[in-house]
Write a protein that holds these residues in place. Structure first.
Motif, PDB file in Angstrom:
ATOM      1  N   LYS A 179      13.200   2.600   5.207  1.00 50.25           N
ATOM      2  CA  LYS A 179      11.890   2.732   6.038  1.00 50.25           C
ATOM      3  C   LYS A 179      10.807   3.068   5.075  1.00 50.25           C
ATOM      4  O   LYS A 179      10.729   4.045   4.444  1.00 50.25           O
ATOM      5  CB  LYS A 179      12.047   3.879   7.267  1.00 50.25           C
ATOM      6  N   LEU A 180       9.654   2.298   5.296  1.00 52.56           N
ATOM      7  CA  LEU A 180       8.367   2.647   4.771  1.00 52.56           C
ATOM      8  C   LEU A 180       7.324   3.515   5.321  1.00 52.56           C
ATOM      9  O   LEU A 180       7.207   3.307   6.454  1.00 52.56           O
ATOM     10  CB  LEU A 180       7.620   1.519   4.303  1.00 52.56           C
ATOM     11  N   TRP A 181       6.676   4.409   4.718  1.00 56.46           N
ATOM     12  CA  TRP A 181       6.104   5.531   5.283  1.00 56.46           C
ATOM     13  C   TRP A 181       4.814   5.810   4.783  1.00 56.46           C
ATOM     14  O   TRP A 181       4.527   5.318   3.617  1.00 56.46           O
ATOM     15  CB  TRP A 181       6.726   6.914   5.270  1.00 56.46           C
ATOM     16  N   SER A 182       3.780   6.354   5.641  1.00 52.58           N
ATOM     17  CA  SER A 182       2.402   6.695   4.884  1.00 52.58           C
ATOM     18  C   SER A 182       2.108   7.983   4.985  1.00 52.58           C
ATOM     19  O   SER A 182       2.403   8.358   6.033  1.00 52.58           O
ATOM     20  CB  SER A 182       1.473   5.641   5.399  1.00 52.58           C
ATOM     21  N   ILE A 185       2.843   8.194   8.997  1.00 55.56           N
ATOM     22  CA  ILE A 185       3.023   7.056   9.676  1.00 55.56           C
ATOM     23  C   ILE A 185       4.047   6.319   9.372  1.00 55.56           C
ATOM     24  O   ILE A 185       4.389   6.090   7.982  1.00 55.56           O
ATOM     25  CB  ILE A 185       1.618   6.305   9.874  1.00 55.56           C
ATOM     26  N   ASN A 186       4.810   5.568  10.028  1.00 55.50           N
ATOM     27  CA  ASN A 186       6.040   5.011   9.922  1.00 55.50           C
ATOM     28  C   ASN A 186       5.314   3.412   9.783  1.00 55.50           C
ATOM     29  O   ASN A 186       5.110   2.869  10.954  1.00 55.50           O
ATOM     30  CB  ASN A 186       7.181   5.073  10.777  1.00 55.50           C
ATOM     31  N   ILE A 187       5.240   2.966   8.653  1.00 57.23           N
ATOM     32  CA  ILE A 187       4.583   1.560   8.449  1.00 57.23           C
ATOM     33  C   ILE A 187       5.367   0.459   9.157  1.00 57.23           C
ATOM     34  O   ILE A 187       4.940  -0.380   9.662  1.00 57.23           O
ATOM     35  CB  ILE A 187       4.486   1.382   6.874  1.00 57.23           C
ATOM     36  N   GLU A 188       6.755   0.504   8.926  1.00 54.68           N
ATOM     37  CA  GLU A 188       7.528  -0.268   9.640  1.00 54.68           C
ATOM     38  C   GLU A 188       7.403  -0.646  10.933  1.00 54.68           C
ATOM     39  O   GLU A 188       7.265  -1.626  11.528  1.00 54.68           O
ATOM     40  CB  GLU A 188       9.177  -0.102   9.339  1.00 54.68           C
ATOM     41  N   THR A 189       7.116   0.490  11.654  1.00 49.89           N
ATOM     42  CA  THR A 189       6.603   0.545  13.269  1.00 49.89           C
ATOM     43  C   THR A 189       5.524   0.023  13.447  1.00 49.89           C
ATOM     44  O   THR A 189       5.095  -0.784  14.358  1.00 49.89           O
ATOM     45  CB  THR A 189       6.680   2.090  13.884  1.00 49.89           C
ATOM     46  N   LEU A 190       4.407   0.120  12.659  1.00 50.20           N
ATOM     47  CA  LEU A 190       3.149  -0.409  12.539  1.00 50.20           C
ATOM     48  C   LEU A 190       3.355  -1.824  12.584  1.00 50.20           C
ATOM     49  O   LEU A 190       2.751  -2.765  13.229  1.00 50.20           O
ATOM     50  CB  LEU A 190       2.223  -0.081  11.685  1.00 50.20           C
TER      51      LEU A 190
END
Length: 81
Positions: A33-36, A72-77
């Motif tokens: 998972k990619l995060w910010s 923020i979870n970038i994958e969710t965005l």
């Protein structure tokens, strides 16, 4: 939330908050998972020590309610855009 640079990989600086906190994208080691968010070590370096605590395991955590950066979870965005 755990925000210690030692727990992250594939770190890319993506900007700065209005208060001067560097913002990065990253994933936690061993996860996809990619995060910010922010790095605890940056907060310590720029004097925002009140937003950082040491967890029981010795890693740093960030209280995101105390800074102007969102976690923020970038994958969710990506799913909603």
């Amino acid at each position: 939330l755990p925000s210690d640079i030692r727990l992250k990989e594939n770190i890319t600086k993506t900007g700065m908050s209005e208060s001067g906190i560097p913002i990065y994208t990253f994933n936690y080691k061993g996860e996809n998972k990619l995060w910010s968010g922010a790095m605890a070590q940056d907060l310590l370096e720029i004097g925002k020590t009140d937003a950082v605590e040491v967890m029981d395991n010795g890693y740093y955590a960030v209280n995101y309610d105390m800074i102007d950066v969102d976690f923020i979870n970038i994958e969710t965005l990506k799913e909603y855009n």
